[in-house]
Design a protein around this motif. Structure first.
Motif, PDB file in Angstrom:
ATOM      1  N   LEU A  17      40.539  12.082  40.503  1.00  0.00           N
ATOM      2  CA  LEU A  17      40.452  10.564  41.062  1.00  0.00           C
ATOM      3  C   LEU A  17      40.698  10.611  42.694  1.00  0.00           C
ATOM      4  O   LEU A  17      40.000   9.707  43.427  1.00  0.00           O
ATOM      5  N   VAL A  18      41.893  11.153  42.808  1.00  0.00           N
ATOM      6  CA  VAL A  18      42.305  11.183  44.238  1.00  0.00           C
ATOM      7  C   VAL A  18      41.310  11.906  44.995  1.00  0.00           C
ATOM      8  O   VAL A  18      40.763  11.367  46.279  1.00  0.00           O
ATOM      9  N   LEU A  19      40.636  13.131  44.824  1.00  0.00           N
ATOM     10  CA  LEU A  19      39.647  13.859  45.446  1.00  0.00           C
ATOM     11  C   LEU A  19      38.335  12.793  45.543  1.00  0.00           C
ATOM     12  O   LEU A  19      37.631  12.852  46.506  1.00  0.00           O
ATOM     13  N   ILE A  20      37.996  12.092  44.478  1.00  0.00           N
ATOM     14  CA  ILE A  20      36.881  11.520  44.495  1.00  0.00           C
ATOM     15  C   ILE A  20      36.866  10.556  45.829  1.00  0.00           C
ATOM     16  O   ILE A  20      36.009  10.115  46.419  1.00  0.00           O
ATOM     17  N   GLY A  21      37.980   9.853  45.727  1.00  0.00           N
ATOM     18  CA  GLY A  21      38.235   8.826  46.746  1.00  0.00           C
ATOM     19  C   GLY A  21      37.949   7.140  46.478  1.00  0.00           C
ATOM     20  O   GLY A  21      37.045   7.168  45.792  1.00  0.00           O
ATOM     21  N   GLU A  22      38.545   6.507  47.242  1.00  0.00           N
ATOM     22  CA  GLU A  22      38.442   5.115  46.770  1.00  0.00           C
ATOM     23  C   GLU A  22      36.828   4.586  47.047  1.00  0.00           C
ATOM     24  O   GLU A  22      36.437   3.834  46.399  1.00  0.00           O
ATOM     25  N   LYS A  23      36.481   5.092  48.232  1.00  0.00           N
ATOM     26  CA  LYS A  23      35.060   4.681  48.734  1.00  0.00           C
ATOM     27  C   LYS A  23      33.931   4.959  47.583  1.00  0.00           C
ATOM     28  O   LYS A  23      33.312   4.240  47.049  1.00  0.00           O
ATOM     29  N   THR A  24      33.959   6.384  46.949  1.00  0.00           N
ATOM     30  CA  THR A  24      33.096   6.744  46.089  1.00  0.00           C
ATOM     31  C   THR A  24      33.454   5.857  44.799  1.00  0.00           C
ATOM     32  O   THR A  24      32.393   5.425  44.030  1.00  0.00           O
ATOM     33  N   ARG A  25      34.707   5.677  44.497  1.00  0.00           N
ATOM     34  CA  ARG A  25      34.724   5.013  43.156  1.00  0.00           C
ATOM     35  C   ARG A  25      34.526   3.785  43.184  1.00  0.00           C
ATOM     36  O   ARG A  25      33.821   3.069  42.144  1.00  0.00           O
ATOM     37  N   GLU A  26      34.679   2.924  44.329  1.00  0.00           N
ATOM     38  CA  GLU A  26      34.155   1.586  44.382  1.00  0.00           C
ATOM     39  C   GLU A  26      32.389   1.519  44.173  1.00  0.00           C
ATOM     40  O   GLU A  26      31.972   0.503  43.687  1.00  0.00           O
ATOM     41  N   ARG A  27      31.883   2.434  44.873  1.00  0.00           N
ATOM     42  CA  ARG A  27      30.548   2.496  44.858  1.00  0.00           C
ATOM     43  C   ARG A  27      30.028   2.917  43.512  1.00  0.00           C
ATOM     44  O   ARG A  27      28.996   2.423  42.924  1.00  0.00           O
ATOM     45  N   LEU A  28      30.666   3.786  42.657  1.00  0.00           N
ATOM     46  CA  LEU A  28      30.438   4.156  41.308  1.00  0.00           C
ATOM     47  C   LEU A  28      30.707   2.754  40.355  1.00  0.00           C
ATOM     48  O   LEU A  28      29.660   2.555  39.545  1.00  0.00           O
ATOM     49  N   LEU A  29      31.593   2.038  40.878  1.00  0.00           N
ATOM     50  CA  LEU A  29      31.841   0.874  39.837  1.00  0.00           C
ATOM     51  C   LEU A  29      30.738  -0.294  40.164  1.00  0.00           C
ATOM     52  O   LEU A  29      30.171  -0.863  39.122  1.00  0.00           O
TER      53      LEU A  29
END
Length: 484
Positions: A17-29
């Motif tokens: 989750l750290v490697l994926i990063g906040e930006k990618t997580r937000e777009r995934l959501l």
């Protein structure tokens, strides 16, 4: 593959989750998990990662080649990025309305609204020149397409793509991230340290000579060189080496175990397989160990590591306590290894080590008289004391959690001198070494939140035990190696 997705340590998903990063997580959501509540997103993305790993990395029918997976998905990513750029450029040249034009219209509307302040209007002044704005955006996207480090999901107009393209883009990025993460993974994510090796000063804080006391052991019918280290509470740790028949004794070349030997032992345990559980033996390619300890795979490094392994194999340890009537009691007595074999494979030239652990240590492992810790924590430490103390602090954290104690504790100097064989007799000098080690733990955010010197000791706030640690260390079953 022999590993099931359910057996992967829980903390790996925290790391990803750290490697994926906040930006990618937000777009995934926003683009994939549209129906998910934000509070359920953490579990949702973990399941999403699990599914990808299960489909790509844990196929029972094939041998997984991580480098091949990484290369394949890298090529796909770069090809897709360039195709998206070419298509966008083609649409612009064909005078079609594109996502760039739509973005410009939105910005123009905002620019003309009351919400835009003077600085924002200055920043967006160039959007009125449509050809320049469009060309600037094309140049930015061309740079994105050619950059080997940027992700597919970094595409600024990702929402304009078809849903299946968006899903493939996320899958491609995540597979690449996971493959890159796993290629440097240890064979075992969780390592163990025998409690007797934690609670006693087995390892010195650097290269220290064996004192050179000699006696003849009538039971073993062998000459023994030994060294006694006096601890607190009338305790003594004896380290000794049996001298083989007809062996020339060179006392100036007999050294105690140190932090490098501790790291070697950790590396060996990290490479355990099912064979260790059945016959106490661990066999491994010696090259990664050479690189880890000496930074190269030269003949000199090979000779040095061979001597180190043989030294560890010949060491025995004895704990003694003296009672009020001066009677001596042996609290433990064992050697570390039964044997060490270092060999070279003629066909490939590769060098291997085969280590058979002693019955005592093996039994401690089987009966879980060990402290567990994530391997990558140890790899991130450089301070010689930290590489030894990490197991002691982990033991304190886990004990505090199990006993319901606070993580803020006071550690007197005796706590450290009972766990590290300090070469210097000067307490002030040793306290400075301890302080430097604690600072490394704090700065790296490993096990210690904060600390301060108090007299001849330290008040230390240990990090709380994480939910992942609770799941990985205190649930039934084992956490085997991930990739064979």
């Amino acid at each position: 593959m022999s590993v099931k997705i359910q057996e992967i340590p829980r903390f790996i998903f925290d790391e990803l989750l750290v490697l994926i990063g906040e930006k990618t997580r937000e777009r995934l959501l926003k683009l994939i998990h549209k129906e998910e509540e934000e509070s359920d997103f953490a579990l949702s993305i973990e399941n999403y990662i699990r599914n990808i790993m299960n489909n790509i990395f844990f196929n029972d029918d094939d041998v997984v080649d991580l480098l091949e997976i990484k290369s394949t998905y890298h090529r796909r990513r770069q090809l897709t990025k360039k195709n998206w750029y070419k298509q966008l450029k083609k649409d612009v040249e064909s005078k079609k309305s594109t996502s760039i034009h739509e973005e410009r219209e939105v910005l123009l509307q905002f620019l003309n609204s009351k919400s835009a302040d003077a600085s924002f209007k200055e920043m967006l002044s160039n959007i009125k020149d449509e050809p320049t704005f469009v060309q600037n955006r094309l140049d930015e996207i061309e740079a994105w397409a050619n950059d080997t480090e940027t992700r597919l999901t970094d595409y600024p107009y990702l929402e304009s793509k078809q849903q299946y393209q968006i899903e493939k883009a996320f899958e491609n990025d995540l597979v690449y991230i996971i493959a890159d993460f796993l290629k440097n993974a240890p064979r075992n994510w969780i390592t163990h340290r025998f409690k007797d090796l934690i609670d006693n000063p087995i390892f010195a804080d650097g290269k220290a000579k064996l004192k050179g006391n000699v006696l003849f052991d009538s039971e073993q019918k062998a000459t023994i060189i030994y060294d006694d280290y006096k601890m607190s509470d009338n305790r003594v740790l004896r380290s000794f080496i049996s001298i083989e028949e007809n062996e020339e004794v060179q006392l100036d070349k007999m050294f105690l175990l140190d932090e490098t030997d501790s790291e070697i032992l950790e590396h060996i345990i990290e490479h355990r397989s099912e064979r260790f559980y059945t016959d106490k033996t661990i066999a491994f390619d010696i090259r990664p160990l050479l690189t880890r300890i000496y930074g190269n795979t030269s003949q000199k490094a090979y000779d040095l590591i061979t001597k180190r392994l043989q030294k560890i194999g010949r060491f025995s340890l004895e704990g003694r306590t003296t009672g009020p009537n001066k009677e001596t009691k042996t609290t433990f007595l064992y050697n570390l290894f039964e044997y060490v074999i270092v060999s070279k494979e003629d066909a490939t030239g590769r060098r291997y080590a085969e280590i058979k652990f002693s019955d005592t240590l093996h039994q401690q492992f089987i009966t879980k008289q060990t402290v567990q810790i994530y391997s990558h924590f140890i790899h991130r430490l450089e301070n010689r004391l930290s590489k030894i103390l990490i197991y002691a602090f982990q033991k304190e954290r886990l004990d505090a959690y199990l006993q319901g104690r606070k993580m803020k504790q006071h550690f007197e100097y005796s706590f450290f001198s009972d766990r590290i064989r300090f070469r210097s007799k000067r307490i002030d000098s040793n306290l400075k070494q301890i302080d430097a080690s604690l600072q490394e733990f704090k700065e790296a955010n490993i096990l210690i939140n904060d600390y301060k010197r108090v007299g001849n000791g330290f008040e230390i706030i240990l990090t709380p035990v994480t939910e992942s640690e609770k799941a990985d260390f205190f649930t039934a079953g084992s956490t085997p190696f991930l990739i064979q």
